[in-house]
Scaffold this motif. Structure first.
Motif, PDB file in Angstrom:
ATOM      1  N   GLU A  95       2.205 -60.174  81.515  1.00 35.47           N
ATOM      2  CA  GLU A  95       3.449 -59.874  82.214  1.00 35.47           C
ATOM      3  C   GLU A  95       3.209 -58.782  83.261  1.00 35.47           C
ATOM      4  OE1 GLU A  95       4.655 -61.154  78.012  1.00 35.47           O
ATOM      5  OE2 GLU A  95       3.007 -60.068  78.989  1.00 35.47           O
ATOM      6  N   ARG A  96       2.499 -57.750  82.860  1.00 31.51           N
ATOM      7  CA  ARG A  96       2.255 -56.621  83.762  1.00 31.51           C
ATOM      8  C   ARG A  96       1.380 -57.032  84.941  1.00 31.51           C
ATOM      9  NH1 ARG A  96      -0.425 -53.165  79.640  1.00 31.51           N
ATOM     10  NH2 ARG A  96      -0.946 -51.808  81.390  1.00 31.51           N
TER      11      ARG A  96
ATOM     12  N   ILE B 192       1.181 -60.028  86.335  1.00 28.13           N
ATOM     13  CA  ILE B 192       1.994 -60.824  87.266  1.00 28.13           C
ATOM     14  C   ILE B 192       2.949 -59.920  88.040  1.00 28.13           C
ATOM     15  CG2 ILE B 192       3.802 -62.576  87.401  1.00 28.13           C
ATOM     16  CD1 ILE B 192       2.407 -63.960  85.002  1.00 28.13           C
ATOM     17  N   GLU B 193       3.623 -59.017  87.329  1.00 28.77           N
ATOM     18  CA  GLU B 193       4.599 -58.146  87.977  1.00 28.77           C
ATOM     19  C   GLU B 193       3.965 -57.206  88.989  1.00 28.77           C
ATOM     20  OE1 GLU B 193       6.448 -56.233  84.712  1.00 28.77           O
ATOM     21  OE2 GLU B 193       7.563 -58.018  84.066  1.00 28.77           O
ATOM     22  N   SER B 194       2.701 -56.895  88.806  1.00 28.14           N
ATOM     23  CA  SER B 194       2.031 -55.950  89.705  1.00 28.14           C
ATOM     24  C   SER B 194       1.761 -56.536  91.084  1.00 28.14           C
ATOM     25  CB  SER B 194       0.702 -55.499  89.094  1.00 28.14           C
ATOM     26  OG  SER B 194      -0.281 -56.535  89.196  1.00 28.14           O
TER      27      SER B 194
ATOM     28  N   THR C  30       3.492 -68.367  84.747  1.00 29.16           N
ATOM     29  CA  THR C  30       4.216 -67.645  83.704  1.00 29.16           C
ATOM     30  C   THR C  30       3.191 -66.865  82.894  1.00 29.16           C
ATOM     31  OG1 THR C  30       3.998 -69.385  82.038  1.00 29.16           O
ATOM     32  CG2 THR C  30       5.891 -69.529  83.551  1.00 29.16           C
TER      33      THR C  30
END
Length: 219
Positions: free
Chosen positions: A125-126, A128-130, A164
């Motif tokens: 998650e981190r 991808i969000e970065s 995802t």
């Protein structure tokens, strides 16, 4: 030459453990899985190990009042088996500084990022969000600090536009199953030397290794 005796620690499915077991089943592989240990009696990986004639042991951390007592029981068991090396493969317990130093340079771990980036949990998650374009996985020697220690092997995985976390995790896991056996093989062959924070790998004329996406031999 005697094979390196390895204990693999798991808490659940242990898919990386399974990749190590399959590698060690090849005749010329320089290590053997002497036991699979879990802190969870329900860990699915224990059945795989038993089906492959590998001794298993469950030491439930909840049966001990302190982490030190839990780890003392583990160390006693490993010493009885004369274990040379520990491979963490989804073992969901933080190890104390005392235990890590007791087994210093004899514990390997695999982490689903290109360390030192994205240590800890919720890695995909981190990543991808970065907005990062690439991530991957890392095999390293364990130090008391979380997800820290000399790096042996890494593999790079691109982060696709519509990824995802689960899709990214699945592609990274494929690479984990490739580089963990490679790292174990290099260590078992005595080709990894630790110099401070770095793991230096002895090359041969037949094999060259890059720091990222090393060529992986078929076992």
């Amino acid at each position: 030459m005697a094979k390196l005796k390895v204990a693999v620690f798991i808490s659940s499915r242990g898919t990386n453990m399974q990749s190590l077991v399959r590698a060690c089943q090849t005749p010329d592989f320089p290590a053997e899985i002497a036991c699979v240990l879990s802190n969870n009696l329900e860990a699915a990986g224990l059945k795989f190990a038993a089906d492959n004639s590998i001794p298993t042991r469950t030491i439930d951390h909840r049966d001990f009042e302190t982490r030190e007592a839990f780890e003392a029981e583990i160390t006693s068991y490993l010493e009885d088996l004369q274990i040379d090396l520990i491979c963490l493969a989804g073992f969901m317990r933080l190890l104390t500084e005392e235990f890590v130093n007791r087994w210093r340079d004899r514990i390997l771990n695999i982490h689903p990022s290109l360390l030192p980036a994205f240590k800890g949990l919720h890695v995909h998650e981190r990543a991808i969000e970065s907005g990062a374009r690439f991530t991957g996985c890392t095999v390293h020697f364990v130090r008391p600090e979380m997800d820290n220690g000399p790096i042996i092997a890494q593999a790079v995985v691109p982060i696709l536009e519509k990824d995802t976390p689960d899709e990214l995790a699945a592609r990274i896991l494929e690479q984990e199953h490739r580089i963990y056996p490679l790292a174990l093989k290099l260590v078992a062959e005595g080709r990894v030397k630790i110099h401070g924070p770095r793991a230096m790998i002895e090359r041969t004329q037949e094999q060259t290794l890059s720091l990222l996406n090393p060529k992986v031999e078929e076992f």
